[in-house]
Design an enzyme around this catalytic site. Structure first.
Site, short mmCIF file in Angstrom:
data_model
loop_
_atom_site.label_atom_id
_atom_site.label_comp_id
_atom_site.label_asym_id
_atom_site.label_seq_id
_atom_site.Cartn_x
_atom_site.Cartn_y
_atom_site.Cartn_z
N HIS A 1 32.89 23.50 25.73
CA HIS A 1 31.49 24.04 25.79
C HIS A 1 31.62 24.70 24.41
CE1 HIS A 1 32.44 26.69 29.43
NE2 HIS A 1 34.32 26.76 28.92
N ARG B 1 19.33 12.28 38.40
CA ARG B 1 19.74 11.93 39.50
C ARG B 1 21.51 11.78 40.04
NH1 ARG B 1 16.12 10.05 35.96
NH2 ARG B 1 13.42 9.33 36.89
N GLU C 1 8.92 10.98 50.20
CA GLU C 1 8.91 9.21 50.20
C GLU C 1 8.56 8.23 51.15
OE1 GLU C 1 12.38 8.48 47.69
OE2 GLU C 1 13.93 10.01 49.08
N ASN D 1 7.67 6.59 44.38
CA ASN D 1 8.01 4.99 43.49
C ASN D 1 8.04 4.36 45.33
OD1 ASN D 1 7.91 6.13 40.88
ND2 ASN D 1 10.53 5.43 40.81
N ASP D 2 9.00 5.00 45.82
CA ASP D 2 9.04 4.68 47.79
C ASP D 2 7.62 4.78 48.23
OD1 ASP D 2 11.49 3.43 47.34
OD2 ASP D 2 12.92 5.14 47.18
N CYS E 1 8.07 13.57 41.48
CA CYS E 1 9.23 13.45 40.85
C CYS E 1 8.57 11.76 40.33
CB CYS E 1 10.91 14.04 40.80
SG CYS E 1 11.40 13.24 42.76
#
Length: 550
Positions: free
Chosen positions: A188, A295, A429, A452-453, A500
């Site tokens: 913590h 991710r 995507e 991107n894709d 994103c």
């Protein structure tokens, strides 16, 4: 010059005098007593005072670092009420006829050793918590009021470890940084340090004696290094880096806290893309409104085995707590294509970008998928977690996901395990998902466009192939029209739509995205403030009119 390496809790560079902090620990002696009941009354009174102190710490932390991060002090209060802990103290007092201080110290040692012997990193981190609360009770028993950290000048604090109660009492105006010899990334304390924004390292093994105390030190939080008594050349180099950081902070101070709203009143969410817990500090430092893409596949890529439900749960929980109520969008595992993981034992494919990857793995290996979903739904209790599914091409896939989600929720409920109700969205995507975006929008809570894709599949160009760079055009009209179409269909269904992918940080397109009505841009943390500057200076309606006249 002495050099120590450790794990970074929060980045940045600090230069200043090192002050070794040593706990004002009570010397506990074993003393024979005559009246065990009276000794138990002493213990109960001390425990109540300690609980009141923890309540004050909770109130202070609540103001400074938010409810989720202040919760540790509620946990400490509950630990003080723990039946096993208190029974141990009582048993030692009565069976051995010894003083309460000794009984508490013995219980602390026993419980801490038990936690430290556990395999789970999170549970090992609880050893520091039980020692912290026990030391507090012993201090009260000895007539002390509990000590904090205090200094007349700004210093780098070096310590063996810092308990959460000590960390939250730091006077941030007087502390340049803190460095600990031990400590855990899952503690913590680490969560609080990230939220407080203090450059910090843990597990450095730094010597806590006269070879360090009072010496000039440099903490390089970015690279996880502490320099004690640095030479003139290194000092000059680090001062320059520090000046560069200060210049960036000047921009941060100018824009920090400002709403992402255009001159004509259009609001945009600016979030950060991150790959692990360490990146959260950078996101907060750059004033991210939330995490638009966590991710989760990096949890899998960083291991040699399938991450367990508990391992994932602790990571997602830490992310939720650290972001203290800000939205955190966690993408389910996106393994495959250029992200290979040996223990998944995926077949070699001639065209992996078009192969078994992302949601296709999840739907064909539901046991892996359900483990991640269980961890995510459990962790959503501790913050504002949203779940996002990648590589969707059809409504049928979304409905299959929903069926699995219902199975997971039913299992958790049957087992009496608490879970939340996170919003669920999909990544757009593939051209298929764009063309089906009207129907897909009726099934989910939000869209996030993975440019991107989407660009790769739209242009039929392998983005990993450098020989095709001259053909690859991320600004291709077809890509931009697909983004526009997706946003429009999302809004018709009453859901929000963000970006994103890397294109979201392309400042040449920011005004175009605003004109399209994009609701959110999730980018690398360093891109947040430059984008905010553009947003604050843009009149969207005027920009639209200027484009029409061209």
């Amino acid at each position: 010059m002495q050099i120590y390496k450790g794990k970074s809790v929060f980045g940045g560079i600090a230069i200043g005098k090192i002050s070794v902090y040593k706990k004002d620990e009570q010397l506990v002696k074993r003393v024979k007593i005559e009246d065990a009941d009276a000794e138990m009354e002493r213990y109960t009174a001390a425990r109540n005072i300690a609980a009141a102190q923890l309540q004050k710490l909770y109130d202070k932390a609540l103001k400074e670092v938010g409810e989720a991060n202040a919760a540790i002090f509620e946990v400490h209060q509950m630990m003080l009420e723990d039946e096993d802990y208190n029974e141990s103290v009582e048993n030692i007092i009565h069976s051995q006829m010894v003083n309460a201080e000794y009984a508490v110290a013995s219980t602390a040692d026993n419980f801490a050793q038990m936690f430290e012997a556990m395999d789970d990193d999170y549970m090992r981190g609880r050893a520091a918590d039980v020692r912290d609360i026990s030391e507090r009770v012993i201090t009260v028993l000895a007539g002390g009021a509990g000590s904090g950290l205090d200094s007349d000048e700004s210093v780098i604090i070096a310590a063996d470890d810092l308990a959460p109660s000590e960390t939250v009492q730091l006077d941030k105006d007087k502390v340049l940084s803190f460095v600990t010899a031990h400590g855990s990334e899952n503690s913590h304390t680490a969560i609080l340090a990230r939220t407080m924004g203090i450059p910090a390292l843990i597990g450095t093994g730094i010597d806590l004696d006269e070879t360090v105390d009072g010496k000039l030190g440099i903490v390089d939080g970015t690279n996880g290094v502490v320099y004690v008594d640095p030479d003139a050349e290194l000092l000059e180099e680090m001062k320059k880096k520090q000046q560069e950081e200060q210049e960036k902070k000047r921009l941060l101070q100018t824009l920090k806290g400002k709403e992402n709203i255009t001159l004509d009143g259009q609001k945009v969410m600016l979030y950060a893309n991150v790959g692990n817990i360490k990146d959260l500090g950078i996101a907060l430092q750059n004033d991210a409104g939330g995490i638009g893409l966590f991710r989760s596949e990096f949890i899998y890529l960083g291991q040699d085995h399938y991450p367990t439900e508990e391992e994932q749960f602790q990571i997602y929980k830490t992310v939720a707590e650290t972001m203290a109520g800000r939205r955190v969008i966690i993408r389910t595992l996106d393994i495959g294509a250029d992200k290979q993981c040996d223990y998944f034992e995926l077949d070699k494919e001639d065209n992996p970008a078009m192969g078994l990857r992302a949601i296709r793995i999840c739907l064909t290996r539901p046991e892996i998928f359900k483990t991640q979903l269980r961890a995510l739904f459990r962790a959503s209790v501790y913050g504002n977690i949203n779940i996002m599914y990648p590589m969707i091409i059809s409504v049928d896939e979304v409905r299959q996901i929903k069926a699995i989600v219902e199975e997971v929720k039913a299992e958790l409920a049957e087992q009496g395990i608490e879970y939340g109700n996170p919003a669920q969205g999909i990544m757009i995507e593939t051209p298929a998902s764009v063309m089906m975006s009207r129907e897909l929008a009726e099934e989910v809570d939000f869209f996030s466009i993975g440019t991107n894709d989407l660009t790769q599949y739209t242009l039929a160009i392998d983005r990993q192939n450098s020989k095709l760079d001259k053909f690859f055009d991320s600004h291709h009209p077809a890509v931009l029209r697909m983004i526009q179409m997706t946003v429009e269909n999302a809004h018709k269904a009453g859901i929000w739509c963000g970006i994103c992918g890397e294109l979201g940080a392309d400042q040449a397109l920011t005004k175009d995205f605003l004109a399209m009505g994009v609701d959110e841009l999730s980018v690398s943390p360093g891109s947040i403030l430059p984008l905010r500057k553009i947003i604050l200076e843009t009149d969207v309606e005027a920009y639209k009119k200027s484009k029409q006249t061209k």
